[in-house]
Write an enzyme that holds these catalytic residues in place. Structure first.
Site, PDB file in Angstrom:
ATOM      1  N   HIS A 194       0.939  -1.582  -0.019  1.00  0.00           N
ATOM      2  CA  HIS A 194       0.099  -0.255  -0.064  1.00  0.00           C
ATOM      3  C   HIS A 194       0.639   1.601   0.344  1.00  0.00           C
ATOM      4  O   HIS A 194       0.207   2.601  -0.686  1.00  0.00           O
ATOM      5  CB  HIS A 194      -1.135  -0.083   0.707  1.00  0.00           C
ATOM      6  CG  HIS A 194      -1.797  -1.377   1.098  1.00  0.00           C
ATOM      7  ND1 HIS A 194      -2.263  -2.101   1.627  1.00  0.00           N
ATOM      8  CD2 HIS A 194      -3.261  -0.550   0.522  1.00  0.00           C
ATOM      9  CE1 HIS A 194      -2.900  -2.874   0.986  1.00  0.00           C
ATOM     10  NE2 HIS A 194      -3.857  -2.247   0.326  1.00  0.00           N
ATOM     11  N   GLU A 436     -10.391 -11.400  -4.202  1.00  0.00           N
ATOM     12  CA  GLU A 436      -8.735 -10.772  -3.933  1.00  0.00           C
ATOM     13  C   GLU A 436      -8.406 -11.758  -2.948  1.00  0.00           C
ATOM     14  O   GLU A 436      -7.434 -12.092  -3.046  1.00  0.00           O
ATOM     15  CB  GLU A 436      -8.267  -9.489  -3.171  1.00  0.00           C
ATOM     16  CG  GLU A 436      -9.553  -9.211  -2.478  1.00  0.00           C
ATOM     17  CD  GLU A 436      -9.369  -7.231  -1.815  1.00  0.00           C
ATOM     18  OE1 GLU A 436      -8.175  -6.971  -2.363  1.00  0.00           O
ATOM     19  OE2 GLU A 436     -10.075  -7.224  -1.136  1.00  0.00           O
ATOM     20  N   ASP A 460      -3.887  -8.472  -3.874  1.00  0.00           N
ATOM     21  CA  ASP A 460      -3.729  -9.658  -2.666  1.00  0.00           C
ATOM     22  C   ASP A 460      -4.456 -11.392  -3.553  1.00  0.00           C
ATOM     23  O   ASP A 460      -3.710 -11.767  -2.583  1.00  0.00           O
ATOM     24  CB  ASP A 460      -5.426  -9.855  -1.640  1.00  0.00           C
ATOM     25  CG  ASP A 460      -5.153  -8.272  -1.178  1.00  0.00           C
ATOM     26  OD1 ASP A 460      -3.989  -8.685  -0.052  1.00  0.00           O
ATOM     27  OD2 ASP A 460      -5.526  -7.476  -0.632  1.00  0.00           O
ATOM     28  N   CYS A 507      -8.791  -4.195 -10.335  1.00  0.00           N
ATOM     29  CA  CYS A 507      -8.940  -2.713  -9.990  1.00  0.00           C
ATOM     30  C   CYS A 507      -7.289  -2.873  -9.215  1.00  0.00           C
ATOM     31  O   CYS A 507      -7.192  -1.940  -8.667  1.00  0.00           O
ATOM     32  CB  CYS A 507      -9.862  -2.622  -9.371  1.00  0.00           C
ATOM     33  SG  CYS A 507      -9.945  -3.649  -7.513  1.00  0.00           S
TER      34      CYS A 507
END
Ligand code: PEP
Ligand code: MG
Length: 579
Positions: A194, A436, A460, A507
């Site tokens: 992240h 995910e 993920d 995404c």
């Protein structure tokens, strides 16, 4: 002497500037001796930091919003109690006096001693309190440094400042967004962590996983950061500087050229319309999303609004944020993912103890379902904001149908509450499920009766399919987006969703990686959601692609389980300009 280091490129071009070292961990604490005459002033400095810390904690405790989880108050009370304990507020004074050292060093020594004592405790609950002690200690450190920011960075940053950190958490990055800096680098981190994702969205040159950058660079030294190649040059020679200034100009020119396709459609050569959407982390980024030419927001990582602050945002504050984004997008879709907290995104005010395996623990929808009041406040805020634009709600980290049903039950409950209170919301709000976790990809068919769309979170999905921590650069060579197992899961999800007549997007970072565009198009994907900085480069690839050329090659990729063959076919797919 000039030194060149290689790390993982996060993007954002080239920056040339002066290094500013971020003090972050206890490891970075300075140690210096004191004249006997200066000892009382040092003790007073420490006591002042304790007083400030107590005041901050008490202020926080008295400003807890009504809908905050009950544990929050207890958690802050525990911190006030720990602060009053002699081992934190008294023993460091003895160390300052006996060792005649600075307060930070005394606090560090004491924190290490306490850490050892906690580690030796057998009882789980008590042992986990070490985390609370360290959080209190960090707050005292911050007050000793006199910095307002959690990062301990100087406030008078200049436009050519390059931040050099050992690590930056997603919460640090939130602090960062308003700073005037030219670039940042870190010693650790994975390409889809992240921290990296947020770094990309800041559109700053950045390189991570440099390993020893923090120890090799001195404050104020000249450095070059090449975010395209993943290179950091310390103390560059004149010739090298001139070369990089030239590259910097070329990069900016290439970027300006790309902006000529901003207004044209994302259409393949054979006329297939592709939807390119933007990922954002904070409401302020909505302008970037619009300027990028994206057709809407495909992923709003709402949890970033919950990080880097001392309290939970209230329902009203959240409503204002969602409303702002919905209005700014003027009827274009705004896909808000409900808070995906936990693992590397654990706010200070939310204490569920320290898990042994945070990435496999209470994260995403699991945490939302464990904190129904917090979850419902967000759902209510989203429902209220739905009147101001096209809000879509998406649930993260689902692992099986029962979880999705529980999330939908919470949504129904939130709607019921609003109806009872006479508060309006849109009649029709599209609902989505994130795919995910491999289990979710395999049973995606069971989700499709319950939702309007799905979105594949490849960051993920890759991590959990391959058992490779996306944040850990020690295993980043194993983090493989084109592993045959990953390709099969993505292809299965796309096919199953289309067969059910629903829409599917990707995404994760794969959607913004130009090398993956033709592969995903060949699997049938027509919606991509990515960081706004990637929208134009991906549009360019789309416009240079003929689906008829791509589909058979991708078919071959999906039929083989040989990684070398897959790599060859991927090269073939990306051979420019035609296949
Ligand atoms: C993903 O996992 O791909 C995703 C989009 O979510 P995040 O990166 O925020 O975990
Ligand atoms: Mg994810």
């Amino acid at each position: 002497m000039s030194i060149c280091l290689h790390g993982v490129a996060i993007g954002g071009g080239i920056a040339i500037g002066r290094a500013h070292l971020v003090r972050q961990s206890m490891e970075d604490v300075a140690h210096y001796g004191l004249d006997p005459a200066d000892v009382p002033a040092e003790v007073e400095r420490f006591e002042e930091a304790i007083r400030t810390t107590r005041k901050q904690l008490e202020q926080l405790r008295s400003s807890i919003p009504e809908n905050a989880p009950a544990e929050l108050g207890a958690f802050l009370s525990l911190h006030v109690m720990l602060l009053s304990d002699i081992s934190i507020s008294g023993d460091p004074i003895d160390i300052i006096e006996t060792q005649r050292c600075n307060a930070e060093w005394a606090l560090k020594l004491q924190a290490e001693l306490l850490t050892e004592q906690f580690d030796a405790i057998e009882e789980d609950y008590l042992r986990e309190r070490k985390h609370d002690v360290l959080q209190v200690v960090e707050r005292i450190f911050k007050n000793l440094a006199g910095h307002d920011t959690e990062l301990g960075i100087a406030e008078d940053l200049f436009d050519d400042t390059i931040l050099i950190a050992h690590d930056l958490s997603p919460a640090d990055m939130v602090y960062f967004k308003d700073s005037r800096i030219a670039a940042f680098v870190t010693d650790v981190g994975g390409a889809t962590s992240h921290t990296a994702i947020l770094g990309r969205s800041l559109d700053l040159p950045s390189v991570i996983a440099l390993h020893h950058g923090r120890t090799l660079i001195r404050e104020d030294e000249w450095v070059i950061v090449d975010g395209q190649q993943g290179v950091l040059i310390i103390n560059p020679e004149e010739l090298v500087l001139a070369e990089y200034r030239q590259r910097q100009r070329a990069w900016l020119a290439a970027r300006r050229k790309l902006s000529s396709i901003r207004k044209v459609s994302a259409e393949t050569r054979d006329g297939a319309q592709i939807e390119l959407l933007a990922n954002i982390e904070l409401p302020e980024q909505v302008d970037m999303a619009r300027e990028s030419g994206a057709a809407g927001i495909g992923l709003f990582r709402s949890e970033f609004m919950f990080l880097g602050r001392d309290t939970l945002p209230s329902e009203d504050e959240q409503y204002e944020a969602y409303r702002r984004v919905a209005e700014a997008m003027k009827g274009a879709p705004v896909t808000v993912r409900t808070m995906d907290l936990g693992a590397d995104k654990s706010p200070r005010w939310l204490s569920h103890g320290v898990a042994d395996n945070p990435a496999l623990g209470l994260t995403g929808i699991r945490l939302c379902l464990a904190e129904p009041l917090m979850f419902r406040a967000q759902l209510r805020a989203l429902l209220r904001a739905s009147l101001h634009g096209r809000i879509r709600i998406m649930f993260p980290m689902l692992n099986a149908l029962p979880e999705l049903k529980q999330a939908l039950a919470q949504l129904a409950y939130a709607k019921e509450e609003l109806r009872d209170e006479g508060i309006a919301f849109a009649d029709r709000i599209e609902i989505g499920a994130m795919i995910e976790i491999p289990s979710a990809a395999l049973v995606v068919g069971s989700f499709l009766k319950q939702v309007d769309f799905v979105s594949i979170g490849t960051n993920d999905l890759i991590q959990y399919t391959l058992a490779v921590d996306r944040n850990d650069d020690a295993v980043s060579h194993l983090y493989d987006p084109v592993h045959p197992a990953v390709l099969k899961l993505i292809a299965h999800t796309i096919k199953t969703t289309h067969r059910a007549g629903k829409t599917v997007a990707v995404c994760g970072e794969m959607a913004g990686d130009a090398r993956m565009t033709r592969l995903l198009l060949g699997m049938g994907l027509r919606r991509f959601s990515m960081d706004p900085v990637h929208v134009l480069p991906i549009k360019q690839v789309v416009r240079n692609t003929h689906l008829d050329d791509v589909v058979p090659v991708v078919g071959r990729m999906l039929r083989t389980e040989d990684p070398d063959k897959i790599a060859d076919l991927l090269d073939q797919l990306n051979a420019e300009p035609a296949l």
